[in-house]
Design a protein around this motif. Structure first.
Motif, PDB file in Angstrom:
ATOM      1  N   ASP A 156       0.500  -1.198  -0.140  1.00 36.32           N
ATOM      2  CA  ASP A 156      -0.184  -0.208  -0.140  1.00 36.32           C
ATOM      3  C   ASP A 156       0.800   1.264  -0.156  1.00 36.32           C
ATOM      4  OD1 ASP A 156       1.208  -0.632   2.805  1.00 36.32           O
ATOM      5  OD2 ASP A 156      -0.711   0.415   3.123  1.00 36.32           O
ATOM      6  N   GLN A 187       1.977   1.623  -3.212  1.00 30.87           N
ATOM      7  CA  GLN A 187       1.823   1.660  -4.515  1.00 30.87           C
ATOM      8  C   GLN A 187       0.951   3.224  -4.421  1.00 30.87           C
ATOM      9  OE1 GLN A 187      -2.222  -0.722  -5.590  1.00 30.87           O
ATOM     10  NE2 GLN A 187      -3.098   0.635  -4.472  1.00 30.87           N
ATOM     11  N   ASN A 188       1.075   3.898  -3.554  1.00 28.32           N
ATOM     12  CA  ASN A 188       0.700   4.944  -2.979  1.00 28.32           C
ATOM     13  C   ASN A 188       1.992   6.128  -3.594  1.00 28.32           C
ATOM     14  OD1 ASN A 188      -1.975   5.262  -1.868  1.00 28.32           O
ATOM     15  ND2 ASN A 188      -0.710   5.106   0.525  1.00 28.32           N
ATOM     16  N   GLN A 189       3.197   5.099  -3.464  1.00 29.77           N
ATOM     17  CA  GLN A 189       4.069   6.713  -3.763  1.00 29.77           C
ATOM     18  C   GLN A 189       3.981   6.308  -5.469  1.00 29.77           C
ATOM     19  OE1 GLN A 189       6.477   8.511  -2.262  1.00 29.77           O
ATOM     20  NE2 GLN A 189       7.879   7.197  -1.060  1.00 29.77           N
ATOM     21  N   GLU A 203       1.700   8.320  -6.803  1.00 29.24           N
ATOM     22  CA  GLU A 203       2.411   9.836  -7.160  1.00 29.24           C
ATOM     23  C   GLU A 203       2.799  10.454  -7.986  1.00 29.24           C
ATOM     24  OE1 GLU A 203       1.198  14.219  -5.532  1.00 29.24           O
ATOM     25  OE2 GLU A 203       0.210  12.526  -5.066  1.00 29.24           O
ATOM     26  N   THR A 225      -7.961  10.737  -6.917  1.00 25.73           N
ATOM     27  CA  THR A 225      -8.034   9.547  -6.308  1.00 25.73           C
ATOM     28  C   THR A 225      -9.417   7.832  -6.319  1.00 25.73           C
ATOM     29  OG1 THR A 225      -6.880   9.354  -4.045  1.00 25.73           O
ATOM     30  CG2 THR A 225      -4.938   9.853  -5.971  1.00 25.73           C
ATOM     31  N   LEU A 234      -7.853   4.520  -5.447  1.00 26.23           N
ATOM     32  CA  LEU A 234      -7.293   3.507  -4.659  1.00 26.23           C
ATOM     33  C   LEU A 234      -9.182   2.524  -4.302  1.00 26.23           C
ATOM     34  CD1 LEU A 234      -3.396   4.029  -4.587  1.00 26.23           C
ATOM     35  CD2 LEU A 234      -4.814   2.753  -6.123  1.00 26.23           C
TER      36      LEU A 234
END
Length: 428
Positions: free
Chosen positions: A67, A70-72, A75, A426, A428
């Protein structure tokens, strides 16, 4: 290292597939972020995630939780998307010819022909078209940054002067030397006899080197330096990093020469200067030249322009004043009023055809008419000189260092700004 490590593979669009059983379309891709007027798809995110995970694994580092990673990655994709949209609105386009040159450069950097490069991409699981699209995107982003970030950077003359006067500036702009060394050790508190014995050994080695002995072999056989087994190789050193007297000794030496043995706290050292780069005098040739330009036009054909240039050449050969003819006939507005004079000029700023004729024309002589993209020219070389541009070169180096330093800082500020100002949702 895979070639795909140099390229970020991108997946295209949404993939739809028909189900035979239910005869309806089942989407296998979905939107994971809305970014202003565009979207990022799950397939793009998954592709980039795989690439990042492979890169981290190759480094032997621990992969962060899914997680977090994935966020990095998402971005990063958002920021890239924003920059591509800015490029599109700014009219930045990368044509096929420019793109082919860039891909050719990438292939060359990997010591491959274009055909070998294409085959290597296929082996790495990347289609050639995807690679072209990715390179195009990277080129657009680079151009957007050059425009938007570059215009925000200002370096004053005072900043350049301060940098040149600083210890850091002197260090970064000093010459660099690739060195090798041989060390004959002297123990701390050694007797005068032991010191004399070491000095004699060092002098003997120096004599053999001057007679042609191989430095690397001597280092392996006789040196106590930690780099002895590498032939005494020390790598590159800045002149400003070297202790006296080596800084001054090396500045007057040529590549391939060795120093006499020098007494140091650890013993006697002999240094070989293998290569040097940077920092030295930047001498360039300048030429004092004047010319007459006759341009073809709608009312004067190229052949007529050539004939007029030939008549002017004949008049100069018959003794008429070059400067007066230039004032009356030359169609170069920047030089005509000055009798055609371009003053002292660096040949490299001139078009190749003009440069070639100028280089082959002796000082004081007038060339026959010749053609460039601007029209028909007659030139006269008034003189040549060598100019030491060392100070100007150092100032330009300092300017580049300061701009690059500010660029890195300004880029992060600008990226935060465009991210804060954008509409991003977003999913997700």
């Amino acid at each position: 290292m895979k070639l795909s490590d140099c390229l970020r593979p991108l997946m295209l669009g949404a993939v739809l597939i028909g189900s035979m059983a239910h005869a309806e379309v089942q989407p296998l891709d979905r939107v994971v972020a809305i970014v202003d007027n565009d979207v990022i798809m799950q397939s793009q995110l998954n592709s980039r995630l795989r690439e990042v995970q492979q890169t981290i694994a190759k480094r032997g580092a621990a992969v962060p939780p899914d997680d977090v990673l994935q966020n990095q990655v998402l971005e990063r994709l958002i920021l890239e998307n924003l920059q591509l949209q800015i490029g599109d609105r700014s009219g930045i386009r990368i044509g096929d010819e420019e793109l082919n040159q860039a891909i050719g450069t990438i292939a060359q950097r990997n010591n491959m022909t274009p055909a070998q490069f294409k085959a290597a991409l296929t082996r790495d699981g990347l289609s050639y078209e995807d690679a072209r699209d990715q390179v195009r995107r990277e080129m657009i982003i680079s151009r957007v940054r050059q425009r938007r970030v570059g215009e925000r950077i200002q370096v004053s003359d005072q900043e350049v002067k301060n940098f040149l006067a600083s210890d850091l500036g002197k260090m970064q702009l000093s010459e660099e030397y690739r060195l090798a060394n041989i060390l004959i050790p002297v123990q701390e508190g050694a007797s005068s006899d032991a010191i004399q014995t070491a000095a004699k050994q060092a002098q003997d080695i120096y004599s053999q080197l001057k007679q042609g002995a191989d430095f690397a072999q001597m280092a392996i056989a006789r040196s106590a330096s930690e780099s002895a087994l590498e032939g005494g190789e020390m790598g590159w050193r800045k002149a400003g990093q070297l202790p006296p007297p080596f800084d001054t000794m090396l500045s007057t030496m040529s590549a391939g020469e060795v120093t006499e043995p020098v007494r140091t706290p650890g013993g006697f050292i002999i240094i070989k200067l293998q290569e040097k780069r940077g920092g030295g005098a930047q001498v360039s040739e300048e030429v004092n030249v004047r010319h007459i330009l006759i341009k073809p036009s709608e009312i004067r054909s190229d052949a007529e322009s050539q004939r007029l240039a030939q008549r002017l050449y004949d008049r100069i050969a018959a003794g008429e004043d070059f400067a007066e003819l230039a004032k009356n006939f030359s169609e170069d507005p920047g030089s005509a009023l000055n009798g055609g004079s371009l003053n002292w000029i660096d040949p490299k700023v001139l078009v190749p055809e003009f440069q070639a004729v100028m280089n082959s024309t002796p000082s004081g002589e007038v060339s026959k008419p010749f053609r460039t993209s601007f029209g028909w020219h007659i030139l006269q070389v008034m003189g040549r000189r060598a100019t030491d541009n060392s100070e100007k070169f150092r100032e330009q180096q300092a300017m580049n260092i300061l701009r690059n330093r500010k660029y890195d800082e300004e880029l992060q500020t600008w990226l935060r700004q465009i991210r804060d100002e954008a509409y991003v949702e977003t999913k997700l």
